[in-house]
Design a protein around this motif. Structure first.
Motif, PDB file in Angstrom:
ATOM      1  N   ALA A 185       9.400   0.246   5.427  1.00 51.16           N
ATOM      2  CA  ALA A 185       8.354   0.771   4.760  1.00 51.16           C
ATOM      3  C   ALA A 185       7.067   0.462   5.829  1.00 51.16           C
ATOM      4  O   ALA A 185       7.256  -0.556   6.516  1.00 51.16           O
ATOM      5  N   ARG A 186       6.070   1.096   5.447  1.00 48.35           N
ATOM      6  CA  ARG A 186       4.844   1.054   6.566  1.00 48.35           C
ATOM      7  C   ARG A 186       4.077  -0.131   6.094  1.00 48.35           C
ATOM      8  O   ARG A 186       4.066  -0.497   4.723  1.00 48.35           O
ATOM      9  N   PRO A 187       3.198  -0.854   6.634  1.00 49.71           N
ATOM     10  CA  PRO A 187       2.560  -2.007   6.204  1.00 49.71           C
ATOM     11  C   PRO A 187       1.296  -1.543   5.385  1.00 49.71           C
ATOM     12  O   PRO A 187       0.907  -0.521   5.154  1.00 49.71           O
ATOM     13  N   VAL A 188       0.880  -2.452   4.367  1.00 45.10           N
ATOM     14  CA  VAL A 188      -0.257  -2.253   3.478  1.00 45.10           C
ATOM     15  C   VAL A 188      -1.627  -1.855   4.279  1.00 45.10           C
ATOM     16  O   VAL A 188      -1.494  -2.421   5.457  1.00 45.10           O
ATOM     17  N   GLY A 189      -2.374  -0.679   4.159  1.00 46.15           N
ATOM     18  CA  GLY A 189      -3.350  -0.418   4.742  1.00 46.15           C
ATOM     19  C   GLY A 189      -3.063   0.841   5.467  1.00 46.15           C
ATOM     20  O   GLY A 189      -3.996   1.804   5.897  1.00 46.15           O
ATOM     21  N   GLU A 190      -1.824   1.334   5.658  1.00 46.73           N
ATOM     22  CA  GLU A 190      -1.427   2.565   6.229  1.00 46.73           C
ATOM     23  C   GLU A 190      -0.893   3.722   5.268  1.00 46.73           C
ATOM     24  O   GLU A 190      -0.711   3.147   4.033  1.00 46.73           O
ATOM     25  N   VAL A 191      -0.758   4.710   5.452  1.00 50.24           N
ATOM     26  CA  VAL A 191      -0.367   5.886   4.692  1.00 50.24           C
ATOM     27  C   VAL A 191       0.934   5.504   4.066  1.00 50.24           C
ATOM     28  O   VAL A 191       2.053   5.011   5.147  1.00 50.24           O
ATOM     29  N   PRO A 192       1.379   5.358   2.677  1.00 47.79           N
ATOM     30  CA  PRO A 192       2.552   4.907   2.308  1.00 47.79           C
ATOM     31  C   PRO A 192       3.653   5.697   2.762  1.00 47.79           C
ATOM     32  O   PRO A 192       3.577   6.870   2.764  1.00 47.79           O
TER      33      PRO A 192
END
Length: 82
Positions: free
Chosen positions: A29-36
């Motif tokens: 999964a993408r990190p928090v703060g980036e587009v999910p």
């Protein structure tokens, strides 16, 4: 019946759903703060046709049509990795 069921599958463990066995081998999964977004490498087998996987490969949360399970009864999508 158009029922929606959320199945939680831990990486490395099979999650049964109907005649399917869903095995997640990896999930990113993408990190928090980036587009999910999330992507999971899955192997799905159907007990009615155990000789070959119904699906093997990456599934993408934001692009489910890119790589999808083709099954007459079930539709499987990745929602997230946790």
């Amino acid at each position: 019946t158009a029922r929606v069921t959320v199945v939680k599958a831990a990486v490395g463990q099979a999650a049964p759903f109907g005649t399917l066995s869903i095995q997640v081998r990896a999930c990113n999964a993408r990190p928090v703060g980036e587009v999910p977004d999330a992507a999971a490498w899955m192997e799905i087998t159907d007990s009615l046709r155990p000789e070959m996987p119904a699906f093997r490969g990456w599934m993408f949360a934001n692009a489910p049509g890119v790589s999808m399970l083709e099954h007459p009864v079930y539709d499987v999508r990745v929602l997230d990795c946790k």
